[in-house]
Design a protein around this motif. Structure first.
Motif, PDB file in Angstrom:
ATOM      1  N   PRO A 251       0.821  -1.213   0.000  1.00 45.27           N
ATOM      2  CA  PRO A 251       0.000   0.000   0.000  1.00 45.27           C
ATOM      3  C   PRO A 251       0.855   1.263   0.000  1.00 45.27           C
ATOM      4  CG  PRO A 251      -0.765  -1.545   1.674  1.00 45.27           C
ATOM      5  CD  PRO A 251       0.562  -2.048   1.183  1.00 45.27           C
ATOM      6  N   PRO A 252       0.471   2.266  -0.764  1.00 44.04           N
ATOM      7  CA  PRO A 252       1.181   3.541  -0.729  1.00 44.04           C
ATOM      8  C   PRO A 252       0.899   4.268   0.583  1.00 44.04           C
ATOM      9  CG  PRO A 252      -0.766   3.715  -2.103  1.00 44.04           C
ATOM     10  CD  PRO A 252      -0.654   2.277  -1.708  1.00 44.04           C
TER      11      PRO A 252
ATOM     12  N   ARG B 104      -8.096   0.089   7.197  1.00 42.21           N
ATOM     13  CA  ARG B 104      -8.198  -0.074   8.646  1.00 42.21           C
ATOM     14  C   ARG B 104      -8.499  -1.511   9.049  1.00 42.21           C
ATOM     15  NH1 ARG B 104      -9.584   4.417  11.679  1.00 42.21           N
ATOM     16  NH2 ARG B 104      -9.483   2.945  13.423  1.00 42.21           N
ATOM     17  N   ALA B 105      -8.885  -2.355   8.092  1.00 47.58           N
ATOM     18  CA  ALA B 105      -9.353  -3.698   8.432  1.00 47.58           C
ATOM     19  C   ALA B 105      -8.453  -4.809   7.936  1.00 47.58           C
ATOM     20  CB  ALA B 105     -10.772  -3.912   7.890  1.00 47.58           C
ATOM     21  N   VAL B 106      -7.383  -4.484   7.225  1.00 51.34           N
ATOM     22  CA  VAL B 106      -6.475  -5.517   6.743  1.00 51.34           C
ATOM     23  C   VAL B 106      -5.049  -5.019   6.930  1.00 51.34           C
ATOM     24  CG1 VAL B 106      -6.625  -4.676   4.366  1.00 51.34           C
ATOM     25  CG2 VAL B 106      -5.852  -7.013   4.806  1.00 51.34           C
ATOM     26  N   ALA B 107      -4.190  -5.890   7.411  1.00 50.09           N
ATOM     27  CA  ALA B 107      -2.817  -5.497   7.721  1.00 50.09           C
ATOM     28  C   ALA B 107      -1.842  -6.157   6.758  1.00 50.09           C
ATOM     29  CB  ALA B 107      -2.464  -5.885   9.155  1.00 50.09           C
TER      30      ALA B 107
ATOM     31  N   ALA C 291       6.517  -8.427   5.182  1.00 55.36           N
ATOM     32  CA  ALA C 291       7.210  -7.789   4.066  1.00 55.36           C
ATOM     33  C   ALA C 291       6.486  -6.536   3.574  1.00 55.36           C
ATOM     34  CB  ALA C 291       7.367  -8.779   2.915  1.00 55.36           C
ATOM     35  N   GLY C 292       5.386  -6.174   4.261  1.00 51.91           N
ATOM     36  CA  GLY C 292       4.636  -4.988   3.877  1.00 51.91           C
ATOM     37  C   GLY C 292       3.634  -5.223   2.762  1.00 51.91           C
TER      38      GLY C 292
END
Length: 364
Positions: free
Chosen positions: A275-276, A305-308, A312-313
């Protein structure tokens, strides 16, 4: 006496017949474009919902006595909206002034868009105020939308936004990252001019019905007008700037990626991306008619807000009829095909989104 033998409400009757013909033509279009019974049923339901929405937009609206109404509900999510958001609309005129007052709340994003264009003229964005430019005092704000800057006693400390002579609506977009913890904005709108109440005229009613018909057409034929070639190139995504999707329907601080999915019952479309650095993004599923997939009852959209990301990002989203463990699952409800829409707020550089189709039992 007119040609059809009726000298009462002639223009309105003609416009209403136009609405009837449009509904018949769109029924034929949906019947032709649907690939199965489910798509046809959903398409006809979209047509009914578009008619209800456009009645509010064109027939019930009064620019001299405006009010904000929510264009969408739990069961009306047509036209490709963000289901993790809210869209308020008030109809206005370009020769009037309007005061919007309210409280900001704590949602991820709030923006005010002025639309212009009347009659059969295509709508365009003629003004925009984002939450990054909105002035507020302890969370409260006041904005005056008017063709020229009002005197200080009319502004009364409010922020002024210019509107053109053909202004037709104010659209408020609000994006919500986590509905359980974020407080929505609240606002009212009032016309600052004193306008007497008058009976509706034949010409005004005819214009309202004509506008209603054309707006229904626009909403129900999005699958033919917005990147339709992507339906024949499924399971890939392309970047789309807001202007490519129509500046009347988007705002300049959003970057979009979109594509279609076509999946067997045992397949997932897996999206992988880093994600940017933006304050808000989400992924949404739509059916072929650009209707969100029962988002209040089916997990068919997700926000940042609901997925992490993993260590490795990287975020992995798995689109499919069932959760096969390929990533954060978004439920298609078993539809054979549909749309995937990604929204990135604050218009970042387009991220790389990798797509792959995986079968049940394949490694995540």
């Amino acid at each position: 006496m007119t040609e059809d033998g009726n000298d009462r409400a002639h223009a309105t009757l003609q416009a209403w017949r136009f609405v009837q013909q449009m509904l018949a033509d769109l029924t034929a279009t949906l019947t032709e474009d649907a690939v199965d019974e489910r798509e046809l049923v959903e398409g006809l339901r979209v047509l009914a919902r578009a008619t209800a929405l456009c009645t509010e937009l064109s027939v019930e609206a009064d620019p001299d006595r405006p009010h904000f109404f929510d264009m969408y509900s739990d069961t009306r999510m047509i036209g490709g909206p963000n289901p993790d958001g809210r869209y308020l609309l008030a109809m206005i005129r370009g020769d009037r002034g309007y005061r919007v007052t309210g409280t900001r709340g704590s949602t991820a994003y709030l923006g005010f868009q002025v639309l212009a264009g009347t009659g059969l003229t295509p709508r365009r964005m003629a003004g925009y105020l984002s939450d990054t430019e909105l002035r507020s005092d302890s969370g409260s704000f006041a904005v005056v939308f008017a063709p020229s800057q009002p005197p200080p006693e009319v502004l009364d400390g409010a922020q002024w936004v210019a509107i053109p002579e053909d202004a037709s609506a104010i659209v408020v977009r609000e994006y919500i990252g986590d509905a359980a913890t974020e407080a929505p904005a609240s606002m009212t709108i009032d016309c600052v001019d004193d306008v007497a109440l008058a009976p509706i005229s034949d010409a005004a009613a005819a214009e309202a019905f004509t506008a209603m018909a054309w707006t229904i057409v626009k909403l129900v034929t999005l699958h033919r007008t917005i990147r339709p070639e992507l339906l024949t190139q499924p399971n890939t995504l392309v970047t789309a700037q807001a202007a490519e999707l129509g500046d009347a329907d988007t705002t300049p601080d959003n970057l979009y990626m979109m594509g279609s999915f076509a999946l067997a019952p045992d397949e997932s479309l897996v999206l992988e991306f880093t994600p940017p650095a933006t304050r808000y993004w989400n992924v949404t599923l739509e059916n072929v008619w650009h209707e969100c997939l029962e988002p209040r009852y089916r997990h068919s959209s997700v926000t940042n807000r609901a997925v992490a990301p993993d260590d490795a990002g990287v975020v992995r989203i798995a689109v499919g009829a069932r959760d096969f463990g390929h990533g954060h699952w978004l439920d298609t409800g078993g539809r054979r095909r549909g749309w995937v829409i990604l929204r990135w707020l604050d218009n970042p550089e387009p991220p790389q989104v990798r797509t792959s189709v995986r079968r049940a039992g394949a490694a995540a």
